[in-house]
Design a protein around this motif. Sequence first.
Motif, PDB file in Angstrom:
ATOM      1  N   ASP A  16       0.819  -1.218   0.000  1.00 29.93           N
ATOM      2  CA  ASP A  16       0.000   0.000   0.000  1.00 29.93           C
ATOM      3  C   ASP A  16       0.858   1.276   0.000  1.00 29.93           C
ATOM      4  N   LEU A  17       2.164   1.131  -0.133  1.00 30.89           N
ATOM      5  CA  LEU A  17       3.003   2.310  -0.323  1.00 30.89           C
ATOM      6  C   LEU A  17       3.338   2.538  -1.798  1.00 30.89           C
ATOM      7  N   LEU A  18       2.586   1.889  -2.663  1.00 28.27           N
ATOM      8  CA  LEU A  18       2.609   2.152  -4.105  1.00 28.27           C
ATOM      9  C   LEU A  18       1.789   3.426  -4.376  1.00 28.27           C
ATOM     10  N   THR A  19       2.106   4.154  -5.452  1.00 29.06           N
ATOM     11  CA  THR A  19       1.269   5.317  -5.793  1.00 29.06           C
ATOM     12  C   THR A  19      -0.005   4.868  -6.520  1.00 29.06           C
ATOM     13  N   LEU A  20      -1.008   5.751  -6.485  1.00 31.75           N
ATOM     14  CA  LEU A  20      -2.246   5.496  -7.230  1.00 31.75           C
ATOM     15  C   LEU A  20      -1.940   5.336  -8.718  1.00 31.75           C
ATOM     16  N   ARG A  21      -1.037   6.170  -9.246  1.00 35.29           N
ATOM     17  CA  ARG A  21      -0.711   6.099 -10.680  1.00 35.29           C
ATOM     18  C   ARG A  21      -0.126   4.737 -11.035  1.00 35.29           C
ATOM     19  N   ALA A  23      -0.558   1.913  -9.396  1.00 36.81           N
ATOM     20  CA  ALA A  23      -1.583   0.874  -9.253  1.00 36.81           C
ATOM     21  C   ALA A  23      -2.470   0.831 -10.500  1.00 36.81           C
ATOM     22  N   ARG A  24      -2.839   2.010 -11.018  1.00 32.34           N
ATOM     23  CA  ARG A  24      -3.690   2.054 -12.219  1.00 32.34           C
ATOM     24  C   ARG A  24      -2.956   1.517 -13.445  1.00 32.34           C
ATOM     25  N   ASP A  89      12.382   3.783  -5.638  1.00 33.50           N
ATOM     26  CA  ASP A  89      12.218   4.755  -6.720  1.00 33.50           C
ATOM     27  C   ASP A  89      13.182   4.372  -7.839  1.00 33.50           C
ATOM     28  N   VAL A 113       7.353   6.660 -13.510  1.00 31.17           N
ATOM     29  CA  VAL A 113       6.488   6.911 -12.361  1.00 31.17           C
ATOM     30  C   VAL A 113       7.326   6.748 -11.097  1.00 31.17           C
ATOM     31  N   PRO A 114       7.450   7.826 -10.316  1.00 24.30           N
ATOM     32  CA  PRO A 114       8.322   7.739  -9.138  1.00 24.30           C
ATOM     33  C   PRO A 114       7.743   6.821  -8.058  1.00 24.30           C
ATOM     34  N   GLY A 115       8.594   6.393  -7.157  1.00 24.07           N
ATOM     35  CA  GLY A 115       8.169   5.531  -6.044  1.00 24.07           C
ATOM     36  C   GLY A 115       8.807   5.993  -4.741  1.00 24.07           C
ATOM     37  N   ILE A 116       8.309   5.461  -3.637  1.00 26.83           N
ATOM     38  CA  ILE A 116       8.865   5.801  -2.316  1.00 26.83           C
ATOM     39  C   ILE A 116      10.174   5.042  -2.142  1.00 26.83           C
TER      40      ILE A 116
ATOM     41  N   ASP B  16      -2.462  11.833  -8.375  1.00 27.11           N
ATOM     42  CA  ASP B  16      -2.294  10.381  -8.480  1.00 27.11           C
ATOM     43  C   ASP B  16      -0.891   9.919  -8.089  1.00 27.11           C
ATOM     44  N   LEU B  18      -0.030  10.235  -4.979  1.00 24.06           N
ATOM     45  CA  LEU B  18      -0.280   9.883  -3.582  1.00 24.06           C
ATOM     46  C   LEU B  18      -0.152   8.363  -3.430  1.00 24.06           C
ATOM     47  N   THR B  19       0.207   7.885  -2.232  1.00 24.87           N
ATOM     48  CA  THR B  19       0.226   6.427  -2.025  1.00 24.87           C
ATOM     49  C   THR B  19      -1.189   5.895  -1.758  1.00 24.87           C
ATOM     50  N   LEU B  20      -1.355   4.610  -2.006  1.00 26.13           N
ATOM     51  CA  LEU B  20      -2.626   3.952  -1.690  1.00 26.13           C
ATOM     52  C   LEU B  20      -2.946   4.102  -0.205  1.00 26.13           C
ATOM     53  N   ARG B  21      -1.926   3.978   0.645  1.00 27.92           N
ATOM     54  CA  ARG B  21      -2.160   4.079   2.094  1.00 27.92           C
ATOM     55  C   ARG B  21      -2.696   5.461   2.461  1.00 27.92           C
ATOM     56  N   ILE B 116       6.048  10.942  -2.005  1.00 31.46           N
ATOM     57  CA  ILE B 116       7.053  11.165  -3.040  1.00 31.46           C
ATOM     58  C   ILE B 116       7.577  12.593  -2.908  1.00 31.46           C
TER      59      ILE B 116
END
Lengths: 251, 251
Positions: A16-21, A23-24, A89, A113-116, B16, B18-21, B116
Amino acid sequence: MSGTVYLVGAGPGAPDLLTLRAARLLARADIVFHDALVHPETLALAERAIKVAVGKRSGKHSTAQRFINKQLIDAAQKYPTVVRLKGGDPMLFGRAQEEIDALIEARIPLEIVPGISAAFAASAELQCSLTRRALARSVVFATPREAAGSKQNEWAKAAAAADTAVLYMAAGEAQSVSDALIANGVPASRAVVIVENATGESRKVIPTDVGHLPAAAQHVGDGPALVMVGEVYAAVQALGIDLPEAYLQLR
Amino acid sequence: MSGTVYLVGAGPGAPDLLTLRAARLLARADIVFHDALVHPETLALAERAIKVAVGKRSGKHSTAQRFINKQLIDAAQKYPTVVRLKGGDPMLFGRAQEEIDALIEARIPLEIVPGISAAFAASAELQCSLTRRALARSVVFATPREAAGSKQNEWAKAAAAADTAVLYMAAGEAQSVSDALIANGVPASRAVVIVENATGESRKVIPTDVGHLPAAAQHVGDGPALVMVGEVYAAVQALGIDLPEAYLQLR
């Protein structure tokens, strides 16, 4: 007409620390090339995609990287949505530029798409900010892993000059890391915390200092680990690990 | 029984990213305290929450920070789910530690959700990795904004020692940033790119070098901007801005 390759950060581990972008994109991906450390639940978001593991083995990096580049280019000829999923990232220690340059050269449309990155996830878990007013106003991210042709221990100069340093892929060579930091003027007493498997269930937090880093690193297991160095870590407590009383008194 | 305060990173701007969490927490938040720069679509995810803007004005930081701390503590006495939403990642230049320490002292349960940071979003948009094999193996994030009691230009030593430097809140003082980098041994010819409003619709990318940074910074508007310094930026092209031919020839 070629498909688009999306170079996507999978984040530090927790799905759940994935971004919405991200995930889509995974939900509509045709094929996903992923690193070994990506969480199964993250991969499961790519319901309709072919999944291809492209983990690299150390010592064979260059060959493997060229092969991954070719796989991405070939996939884009065949599928509209190609995802390359990388832990953390993609733009920090991910060797992304080699993939980016190969895709640009092959004229494949590309989005990133960046990541944490793990340093941010570990900071959140430690409840310890990387920067702090009047105490820490610069943070360096570095890795002691030497690439061919790189200057010896340049990373340690940068780590010594910043208030806070987060060292990736450093726990396995703790003795030389400790030696290089001290040789560059970092006091042996400066606080260190090792965080293994940040955001994972088997997370470990091992507090130590620069001088005792080699002894502390012996408690690190097989998971990815960060070595975080700086005065901000002076008060961090051990977590997920039973350290001997004698060890904790060393600090 | 007190509620829990969630200190949440809102990411770089695009909703988008933002994280899912974070999205799930916003959906069940009772009250959200947010910075001025958080995107309206991100705030709209907090459907049932009271929204409180807590933007700070420069020059009044300390008073405002103490007031925010008190608001969070008071809200946790009243609501189960309190979200403090901060632009980017809360643990980098977010003054998070002051809020964390106040909440811990008040024994309020606290969780932190990473976000991010702008440097990663800008790198993705530029398609230019912060690190690159054999060229850039250390990255520093720093800010030239001086806090009371901090040592003058310590940030510039760290920026000069790392292969890549990302300077936050630096475009407004471009002349002193350029001077400090050069005084610390960075060549005036080292590539720089200024990225304003990363991931936003009014994004601008302004390529320059350390010596011409003050002239280039005059093209920056009111949005948040990063000054990114390093050899990795040598080939970056201008974006979202018409620069005079003469300007581009300076590089």
